[in-house]
Design an enzyme around this catalytic site. Sequence first.
Site, mmCIF file in Angstrom:
data_model
loop_
_atom_site.group_PDB
_atom_site.id
_atom_site.type_symbol
_atom_site.label_atom_id
_atom_site.label_comp_id
_atom_site.label_asym_id
_atom_site.label_seq_id
_atom_site.Cartn_x
_atom_site.Cartn_y
_atom_site.Cartn_z
ATOM 1 N N ASP A 106 0.835 -1.172 -0.020
ATOM 2 C CA ASP A 106 -0.045 0.004 0.059
ATOM 3 C C ASP A 106 0.837 1.267 -0.030
ATOM 4 O O ASP A 106 0.279 2.215 -0.235
ATOM 5 C CB ASP A 106 -1.066 -0.090 1.195
ATOM 6 C CG ASP A 106 -2.092 -1.018 1.089
ATOM 7 O OD1 ASP A 106 -2.470 -1.533 -0.084
ATOM 8 O OD2 ASP A 106 -2.554 -1.506 2.155
ATOM 9 N N ARG B 41 -5.098 6.548 -1.097
ATOM 10 C CA ARG B 41 -3.349 6.507 -0.907
ATOM 11 C C ARG B 41 -3.079 7.485 -2.356
ATOM 12 O O ARG B 41 -1.893 7.887 -2.205
ATOM 13 C CB ARG B 41 -3.002 5.154 -1.029
ATOM 14 C CG ARG B 41 -3.479 4.367 -0.158
ATOM 15 C CD ARG B 41 -2.862 3.366 0.550
ATOM 16 N NE ARG B 41 -3.504 2.304 1.280
ATOM 17 C CZ ARG B 41 -3.692 2.464 2.580
ATOM 18 N NH1 ARG B 41 -3.084 3.469 3.201
ATOM 19 N NH2 ARG B 41 -4.464 1.699 3.204
HETATM 20 C C1 S3P Z 1 -5.242 -5.807 3.212
HETATM 21 C C2 S3P Z 1 -4.480 -6.630 2.456
HETATM 22 C C3 S3P Z 1 -3.879 -5.952 1.203
HETATM 23 C C4 S3P Z 1 -3.950 -4.391 1.290
HETATM 24 C C5 S3P Z 1 -5.301 -3.886 1.631
HETATM 25 C C6 S3P Z 1 -5.680 -4.294 3.098
HETATM 26 C C7 S3P Z 1 -5.860 -6.642 4.304
HETATM 27 O O1 S3P Z 1 -4.554 -6.487 0.258
HETATM 28 O O2 S3P Z 1 -3.568 -3.887 0.057
HETATM 29 O O3 S3P Z 1 -5.051 -2.304 1.748
HETATM 30 O O4 S3P Z 1 -6.307 -5.826 5.243
HETATM 31 O O5 S3P Z 1 -5.841 -7.672 4.274
HETATM 32 P P1 S3P Z 1 -3.811 -7.821 -0.628
HETATM 33 O O6 S3P Z 1 -3.472 -8.709 0.545
HETATM 34 O O7 S3P Z 1 -5.069 -8.205 -1.355
HETATM 35 O O8 S3P Z 1 -2.700 -7.357 -1.440
#
Ligand code: S3P
Length: 412
Positions: A303, A376
């Site tokens: 992120d 973001r």
């Molecule tokens: C998150 C996992 C991430 C992240 C998202 C929050 C979570 O996504 O980008 O902002 O809380 O599990 P991915 O695991 O699909 O990459």
Amino acid sequence: MFIRSVKNFRKITTTAPDKSITHRAVMFNAAADGEATVTNALLGGDCRSTIECMRRLGASVTVEGSTVYVRGTSEFKDAELDTGNSGTTTRLLTGLLAGKGITASIDGDESLRSRPMRRVTDPLALMGADVRATDGKAPVYIRPARLRGIDYTLPVASAQLKSALLLAGLNADGVTRITEPVLSRDHTELMLKAMGADITTDGLTVSIKRGALKNIDVRVPGDISSAAFLFAAAAVTGGEVTVCDVGLNPTRTGVIEVLKVMGAGVDIKNYRHEVEPRGDVTVTADALRPFFIGAADVPSLIDELPLLAVVACFAKGDSEVHGAAELRVKESDRIKTTAETVRALGGKITELPDGFVIHGEGGLIGGKVHSHGDHRIAMSAAIGGLGSREGCEIEGADSAAVSYPSFWEDIC
Ligand code: S3P
């Protein structure tokens, strides 16, 4: 929103509570037959979607200030759910509800409807679930089905996908065993373990068995993904920032490692464990150097990549990001929107299918940027504006509230 150019940004502060941990604390406690209190909860748009969904499923969730009181239930009722902009709510709930014996639909906003769901519905179908997506996207329709455990290797390192399958595994016969290509954030594993689930981790493989959860009170730490904007503000303006009580789960701290590689000073005090590790982090700026981020590093800073691309403009030389094709299916196509943001601020960047190369020139001019409705991107642009020569105008600045409601006050 106009962001003025600033020199030596200095601040000692806390940041927004962790979004991932708030989602899980509310959702998992709402699925257990008892009561729990979640303090320092994030009440941004995404977590409010989770709260509303859990209410519709039959849990009682009350918000007072930043405290959330949950009275959960293991017996959900049929529901039509609106997950808004939140991919985490959508994917985790799809897994949680698949074996709950209810009929439910899950839908969200336009951005949510563009995000891939097949990565969740395909393995759930292997578990015997009756879960249908619409052309591989939301809306998703769930009907009662009996689940069985599977042994499954994730095609991408994704905590949302891993969590969806682990939550389905709580309601499945036998063992559900999930292997990831690279370790993604493990907040689900830590919290489920603390709630008494039969869950074990062995390297990149995590196994779970059917079982009920016991409620636990959770004090949510600050979100390192939000703190990252404050750290970056110090890095690009030659300042110093301390953010107290930030979550320091090693599956999330990639941004700190990159800032160190770039030459920033990083000091951690009061390191302690409370289900999740946390501490006070001070970042001081120095002359910034370029970085290289490869596929193995990506999950721990997924992120923060739009932000790091902006920060890389303040170093002299090429910084590279590879193995990050997942950015294309976030709240916006973040490879495209990051490149647009960098260019709009006067920086140079080359897009790759799975990342980008930022041609850093030791600073940015500033300019006018559009958030594309992506929190973001809005906040990354603001940091570019702070460090730039002329400042920047941000259209769609209100999207920051999805994860960091006090962002605009915190960077003033
Ligand atoms: C998150 C996992 C991430 C992240 C998202 C929050 C979570 O996504 O980008 O902002 O809380 O599990 P991915 O695991 O699909 O990459």
